[in-house]
Design an enzyme around this catalytic site. Structure first.
Site, PDB file in Angstrom:
ATOM      1  N   THR A   1       3.927  -0.334   9.034  1.00  0.00           N
ATOM      2  CA  THR A   1       4.840  -0.637  10.146  1.00  0.00           C
ATOM      3  C   THR A   1       4.044  -0.794  11.436  1.00  0.00           C
ATOM      4  O   THR A   1       4.305  -1.702  12.235  1.00  0.00           O
ATOM      5  CB  THR A   1       5.871   0.507  10.285  1.00  0.00           C
ATOM      6  OG1 THR A   1       6.417   0.770   9.006  1.00  0.00           O
ATOM      7  CG2 THR A   1       6.972   0.156  11.258  1.00  0.00           C
TER       8      THR A   1
ATOM      9  N   GLY B   1       0.825  -1.205   0.000  1.00  0.00           N
ATOM     10  CA  GLY B   1       0.000   0.000   0.000  1.00  0.00           C
ATOM     11  C   GLY B   1       0.851   1.244   0.000  1.00  0.00           C
ATOM     12  O   GLY B   1       2.061   1.169   0.186  1.00  0.00           O
TER      13      GLY B   1
ATOM     14  N   GLU C   1      -7.839  32.696  -8.519  1.00  0.00           N
ATOM     15  CA  GLU C   1      -8.406  31.780  -7.508  1.00  0.00           C
ATOM     16  C   GLU C   1      -9.921  31.967  -7.421  1.00  0.00           C
ATOM     17  O   GLU C   1     -10.666  31.002  -7.229  1.00  0.00           O
ATOM     18  CB  GLU C   1      -7.753  31.996  -6.135  1.00  0.00           C
ATOM     19  CG  GLU C   1      -6.254  31.735  -6.092  1.00  0.00           C
ATOM     20  CD  GLU C   1      -5.843  30.372  -6.621  1.00  0.00           C
ATOM     21  OE1 GLU C   1      -6.631  29.419  -6.520  1.00  0.00           O
ATOM     22  OE2 GLU C   1      -4.727  30.274  -7.171  1.00  0.00           O
TER      23      GLU C   1
ATOM     24  N   ASP D   1      -2.671  23.874 -13.730  1.00  0.00           N
ATOM     25  CA  ASP D   1      -4.113  23.652 -13.947  1.00  0.00           C
ATOM     26  C   ASP D   1      -4.336  22.941 -15.275  1.00  0.00           C
ATOM     27  O   ASP D   1      -5.145  22.014 -15.376  1.00  0.00           O
ATOM     28  CB  ASP D   1      -4.867  24.984 -14.014  1.00  0.00           C
ATOM     29  CG  ASP D   1      -4.845  25.724 -12.692  1.00  0.00           C
ATOM     30  OD1 ASP D   1      -4.670  25.064 -11.659  1.00  0.00           O
ATOM     31  OD2 ASP D   1      -4.994  26.965 -12.704  1.00  0.00           O
TER      32      ASP D   1
ATOM     33  N   GLY E   1       2.984   5.626   4.429  1.00  0.00           N
ATOM     34  CA  GLY E   1       2.347   6.301   5.564  1.00  0.00           C
ATOM     35  C   GLY E   1       0.960   5.802   5.919  1.00  0.00           C
ATOM     36  O   GLY E   1       0.202   6.474   6.613  1.00  0.00           O
ATOM     37  N   THR E   2       0.588   4.607   5.446  1.00  0.00           N
ATOM     38  CA  THR E   2      -0.769   4.133   5.719  1.00  0.00           C
ATOM     39  C   THR E   2      -0.819   3.207   6.943  1.00  0.00           C
ATOM     40  O   THR E   2      -1.872   2.678   7.271  1.00  0.00           O
ATOM     41  CB  THR E   2      -1.344   3.388   4.487  1.00  0.00           C
ATOM     42  OG1 THR E   2      -0.320   2.564   3.944  1.00  0.00           O
ATOM     43  CG2 THR E   2      -1.842   4.345   3.438  1.00  0.00           C
TER      44      THR E   2
HETATM   45  P1  ATP Z   1       6.052   3.594   4.750  1.00  0.00           P
HETATM   46  O1  ATP Z   1       5.472   2.811   3.612  1.00  0.00           O
HETATM   47  O2  ATP Z   1       6.441   4.977   4.337  1.00  0.00           O
HETATM   48  O3  ATP Z   1       7.102   2.874   5.522  1.00  0.00           O
HETATM   49  P2  ATP Z   1       3.981   2.861   6.616  1.00  0.00           P
HETATM   50  O4  ATP Z   1       2.806   2.439   5.821  1.00  0.00           O
HETATM   51  O5  ATP Z   1       4.837   1.800   7.206  1.00  0.00           O
HETATM   52  O6  ATP Z   1       4.858   3.881   5.776  1.00  0.00           O
HETATM   53  P3  ATP Z   1       3.759   3.792   9.287  1.00  0.00           P
HETATM   54  O7  ATP Z   1       5.233   3.961   9.454  1.00  0.00           O
HETATM   55  O8  ATP Z   1       3.123   2.624   9.924  1.00  0.00           O
HETATM   56  O9  ATP Z   1       3.438   3.817   7.743  1.00  0.00           O
HETATM   57  O10 ATP Z   1       3.009   5.102   9.755  1.00  0.00           O
HETATM   58  C1  ATP Z   1       3.680   6.349   9.924  1.00  0.00           C
HETATM   59  C2  ATP Z   1       2.977   7.145  10.987  1.00  0.00           C
HETATM   60  O11 ATP Z   1       1.703   7.575  10.500  1.00  0.00           O
HETATM   61  C3  ATP Z   1       2.683   6.361  12.243  1.00  0.00           C
HETATM   62  O12 ATP Z   1       3.713   6.464  13.169  1.00  0.00           O
HETATM   63  C4  ATP Z   1       1.412   7.008  12.752  1.00  0.00           C
HETATM   64  O13 ATP Z   1       1.708   8.161  13.514  1.00  0.00           O
HETATM   65  C5  ATP Z   1       0.719   7.468  11.508  1.00  0.00           C
HETATM   66  N1  ATP Z   1      -0.293   6.503  11.027  1.00  0.00           N
HETATM   67  C6  ATP Z   1      -0.316   5.910   9.809  1.00  0.00           C
HETATM   68  N2  ATP Z   1      -1.398   5.129   9.683  1.00  0.00           N
HETATM   69  C7  ATP Z   1      -2.076   5.216  10.834  1.00  0.00           C
HETATM   70  C8  ATP Z   1      -3.284   4.638  11.313  1.00  0.00           C
HETATM   71  N3  ATP Z   1      -4.021   3.815  10.541  1.00  0.00           N
HETATM   72  N4  ATP Z   1      -3.692   4.939  12.568  1.00  0.00           N
HETATM   73  C9  ATP Z   1      -2.964   5.774  13.333  1.00  0.00           C
HETATM   74  N5  ATP Z   1      -1.826   6.369  12.935  1.00  0.00           N
HETATM   75  C10 ATP Z   1      -1.373   6.110  11.701  1.00  0.00           C
END
Ligand code: ATP
Length: 488
Positions: free
Chosen positions: A112, A105, A333, A407, A108-109
């Site tokens: 981890t 995915g 804008e 745009d 940041g989703t």
């Molecule tokens: P990457 O692919 O860049 O390694 P990732 O999918 O492993 O990213 P994480 O490292 O798990 O993403 O998430 C980064 C931060 O974003 C987390 O420490 C948390 O603060 C926030 N975060 C992301 N997803 C969630 C979630 N579903 N609920 C709460 N916090 C989240």
């Protein structure tokens, strides 16, 4: 080859000098010293423990409750983890142990976080490493690191009296890309082969059961050998959160912040369409920083709205535009905002002419709900909004400027998507069979049609547009409601 010739020549020179009565001992000593220095350098470079930044084995404190949204991913993962939780039942029924789970995915989703929560849920030791840490110039180092990682996982689990360990490898595509595709392919291939060997050797009989979890944003790059049954035979998709997921994540990250009564997390979730969990965490953090800057004791809805803009576009710039430039930005804008409201009522969330990041101004649109599908009229409306800024400049100020290039790019992309999705006058098409000229003409045709509509709308709403631009020059930022009043 050159090295061998060099060594041979050096030996020959030494023998020659020795025969001719020259004292060669100082030279030999120097040579010996050189060899020692070279070997130490090489050993340091190869030293596995020193250069690998593995998050050493820990008991994870993250639980599934600390992860907002992602219910499907969580359920799928928990179901897969039953394999780790019930080893005896697995063995009784002769079920092959689950060795690997791949999380795929966008960044940041929460991939981890999910791996950490899995370690907590199964009471396992958690070891994390990144794919890039296994790949070095020197053949064999990556493979050695893989072996050491598995060895460490077993050792630490035993020390902690636990009978399972989760090894999490982030960015697995770096070490597990399709074999034979890299330039230094020997090293990549050896590393991946070692991972496959380690995974093949895992069994339920071991005193420490290991589960490998890996994450990637590019599942398409992964060597199919890794995905075959018996290795990573579960793939869990971790998507961008939907509106409810975003609200749940916002709730988690605002738990430790004093919020004003006006804070409406549901509304913030609506306005943060397309944000990942990491973006949302950043919005909450930035909102609190803004409150701190103002010496406020609580975080308000206004702080959250500014934080969204900051995360989306970057820091507010202290750039001062000339007055006529600023007025041009206000008209541009204003054009986006007025046409946005006309073709998609209720969509404008705010409008500003304060420069941020790369943007001189910005209209933030909040979709009513997350859209998974778009109809022809919705796509045409989006194109119209893209074209409205430059059209407003042309009709009200007499000429256009360079401010509309992004745009146009966006409008072009939407129109192109319409053609390839079979929504143009060409009907259903096969993209590869489409000549560039025909594609170009058809995209042009779609944009021309939208341009005609935008010209009409801007001309008939000139007075509202002028009023909006004047208000923006005075107040810099306006809420969407103000635009709606003017359009009404
Ligand atoms: P990457 O692919 O860049 O390694 P990732 O999918 O492993 O990213 P994480 O490292 O798990 O993403 O998430 C980064 C931060 O974003 C987390 O420490 C948390 O603060 C926030 N975060 C992301 N997803 C969630 C979630 N579903 N609920 C709460 N916090 C989240």
């Amino acid at each position: 080859m050159v090295k061998e010739i060099g060594v041979g020549a050096a030996v020959a020179v030494l023998v020659f000098l020795g025969i001719n009565g020259v004292d060669v001992w100082p030279l030999l000593l120097l040579l010996g010293l050189g060899i020692v220095v070279f070997a130490t350098g090489l050993m340091n470079r190869l030293n596995v423990g020193q250069s690998r930044k593995v998050e050493v084995g820990v008991r994870s404190s993250v639980s599934f409750q600390d992860i907002g949204g992602q219910n499907t991913a969580k359920n799928e993962l928990m179901e897969a983890l039953e394999f780790v939780l019930r080893p005896d039942d697995m063995e009784r029924l002769g079920i092959r142990p689950l060795k690997g789970i791949l999380l795929t995915g966008p960044p940041g989703t929460g991939k981890t976080l999910l791996a950490k929560a899995a370690a907590n849920y199964t009471d396992s030791i958690f070891l994390a490493a990144s794919g890039s840490e296994f790949v070095e110039m020197y053949a064999g180092v990556g493979a050695q690191r893989v072996r050491q990682l598995f060895r460490e996982a077993r050792q630490i689990a035993r020390k902690e009296n636990l009978n399972s360990a989760i090894i999490f490898i982030d960015e697995i595509e770096v070490m597990a890309g399709r074999r034979g595709q890299h330039q230094s392919h020997l090293e990549y291939d050896q590393t991946l082969n070692q991972l496959l060997v380690e995974m093949d050797g895992m069994s339920t009989q071991e005193d420490v059961r290991i589960l490998v979890m890996a994450a990637t944003n590019r599942a398409d790059l992964i060597d199919p050998a890794l995905l075959r049954p018996g290795r990573f035979d579960r793939t869990v998709r971790v998507d961008l959160p939907d509106r409810m997921g975003r609200e749940a994540i916002l709730l988690l990250h605002t738990k430790n912040k004093p919020l004003a009564k006006d804070v409406n997390l549901g509304q913030i979730a609506v306005e943060t369409f397309g944000f990942s969990g990491a973006h949302l965490e950043s919005v909450c953090n930035e909102a609190a920083i803004l409150a701190l800057r103002e010496d406020a004791t609580i975080v308000t809805q206004g702080h959250f709205k500014s934080a969204i803009d900051k995360v989306l576009l970057g820091e507010k710039l202290d750039r001062h535009l000339r007055r006529e430039e600023l007025y041009r930005v206000a008209i541009h804008e204003g054009g986006h905002a007025i046409i946005g409201e006309l073709v998609n009522p209720g969509s404008v969330s705010s409008i500003t002419i304060a420069p941020r990041g790369m943007a001189l101004g910005f209209v933030r649109q909040a979709p009513d709900d997350d859209r998974l599908l778009q109809t022809v009229s919705e796509l045409k409306a989006d194109i119209a909004v893209c074209l409205a800024g430059s059209t407003a400049e042309r009709i009200l100020l007499g000429e256009q400027s360079t401010g509309a290039s992004s745009d146009f790019e966006k409008a072009w992309d939407i129109a192109r998507r319409m053609v390839t999705s079979g929504l143009s006058s060409l009907g259903v098409v096969q993209e590869e069979a489409l000549s560039p000229e025909v594609l170009y003409q058809t995209v042009q045709e779609i944009i021309r049609d939208s341009q005609e509509l935008v010209d009409e709308l801007v001309t008939s709403h000139q007075s509202s547009l002028l009023e909006l631009a004047a208000l923006l020059m005075e107040q810099e930022t306006l809420p969407g409601e103000r635009v709606r009043e003017l359009v009404a």
